[in-house]
Design an enzyme around this catalytic site. Sequence first.
Site, short mmCIF file in Angstrom:
data_model
loop_
_atom_site.label_atom_id
_atom_site.label_comp_id
_atom_site.label_asym_id
_atom_site.label_seq_id
_atom_site.Cartn_x
_atom_site.Cartn_y
_atom_site.Cartn_z
N MET A 30 11.14 -8.68 -3.63
CA MET A 30 11.67 -7.76 -2.62
C MET A 30 13.07 -7.25 -2.97
SD MET A 30 9.31 -7.65 0.75
CE MET A 30 10.29 -8.82 1.71
N ASN A 32 17.26 -7.98 -3.86
CA ASN A 32 18.41 -8.81 -3.37
C ASN A 32 18.19 -10.04 -3.80
OD1 ASN A 32 20.60 -9.54 -1.63
ND2 ASN A 32 19.43 -9.81 0.19
N LEU A 33 18.25 -10.18 -5.06
CA LEU A 33 17.90 -11.18 -5.89
C LEU A 33 19.04 -12.35 -5.88
CD1 LEU A 33 16.80 -9.51 -9.12
CD2 LEU A 33 15.54 -10.27 -7.22
N HIS A 37 15.05 -16.58 -7.24
CA HIS A 37 14.31 -15.49 -7.87
C HIS A 37 14.64 -15.70 -9.52
CE1 HIS A 37 15.10 -13.07 -4.20
NE2 HIS A 37 13.89 -13.05 -4.32
O1 PAF Z 1 8.04 -13.08 -1.08
C1 PAF Z 1 8.46 -11.78 -1.44
O2 PAF Z 1 9.45 -11.58 -1.81
C2 PAF Z 1 7.28 -10.99 -0.95
O3 PAF Z 1 6.52 -11.37 0.11
C3 PAF Z 1 6.26 -10.29 -2.16
C4 PAF Z 1 5.47 -11.63 -2.57
C5 PAF Z 1 7.10 -9.85 -3.22
C6 PAF Z 1 5.59 -9.26 -1.62
O4 PAF Z 1 6.00 -8.43 -1.15
#
Ligand code: PAF
Length: 283
Positions: A30, A32-33, A37
């Site tokens: 989603m 905001n790395l 990530h």
């Molecule tokens: O973990 C997340 O960032 C979210 O729940 C995901 C898996 C990208 C689904 O929107």
Amino acid sequence: MQSVKDLTALRKVIREWKQNGETIAIVPTMGNLHAGHLSLLEEASKLSDRTVVSIFVNPIQFGKGEDYQSYPSTLQDDRDKLEGAGLDLLFTPNLQELYPGGMDVDTRVNVPKISDILCGKSRPGHFSGVVTVVTKLLINVTPDYALFGEKDFQQLIIIKRMVSDLCIPTEIIGMPIIREDDGLAMSSRNSYLSQAERKLAPAIYQSLLTAADKLGRGDTSFDDVESQGHAELESAGLKPEYFSIRRTSDLGEANSSDQQISVLVAAWLGSARLIDNIKVDLS
Ligand code: PAF
């Protein structure tokens, strides 16, 4: 790094890769790395010929009154972090295309029972929102691998169930939690913490370590360990939602014959709802 915003362009790139016989991994996010990530991305690049990252703040996984509107959107920053990170394709889908019938009436995917416990209890519909968007991503990217962080451990187990139940030929890979130096699990929501709250937040990991130590030393009074964890968090100034000892494989209630168990916690600190977990191997 290529970047696409619509499904037609995405499918075209995927088709070309598949025609060349290349394998694909996706890291759904989603945005905001953070370093968590990036660790998924690093592993994805090792596993496959091509790596896709998706950035989409998925409205249907947020409940009423939750932080959808305020969820940090940092696309330019994210792009900068992704440049040079070995990524092949950034996919930033738009809402209308992912939910063509409208968010309220669109088809949903749901993994029953396990979606209603732990985080699902206080966030009804959350996991259905997660697995619905993940299903859409998997159908369109058709990846060999999809990688998720173990901080969201319940999410990971539910996605594994969904992929298995729907016979989707993607291997779901869970990756270890990445922590700050003081033990706080990295999370986009850590940015909601004030300076004073940030100092209190490592109490979450400390409470997990204490519980894991007790369990590792043979304490099987799980109820007591759970209440002590709860109390430890409260006395550190947090508002625990749950502190729970579960079987690692399916998050069912743990009993003393289980060898692979996990301790999972959700706690509020100011406006941030933080989650974390630890695995304990009793074999
Ligand atoms: O973990 C997340 O960032 C979210 O729940 C995901 C898996 C990208 C689904 O929107």
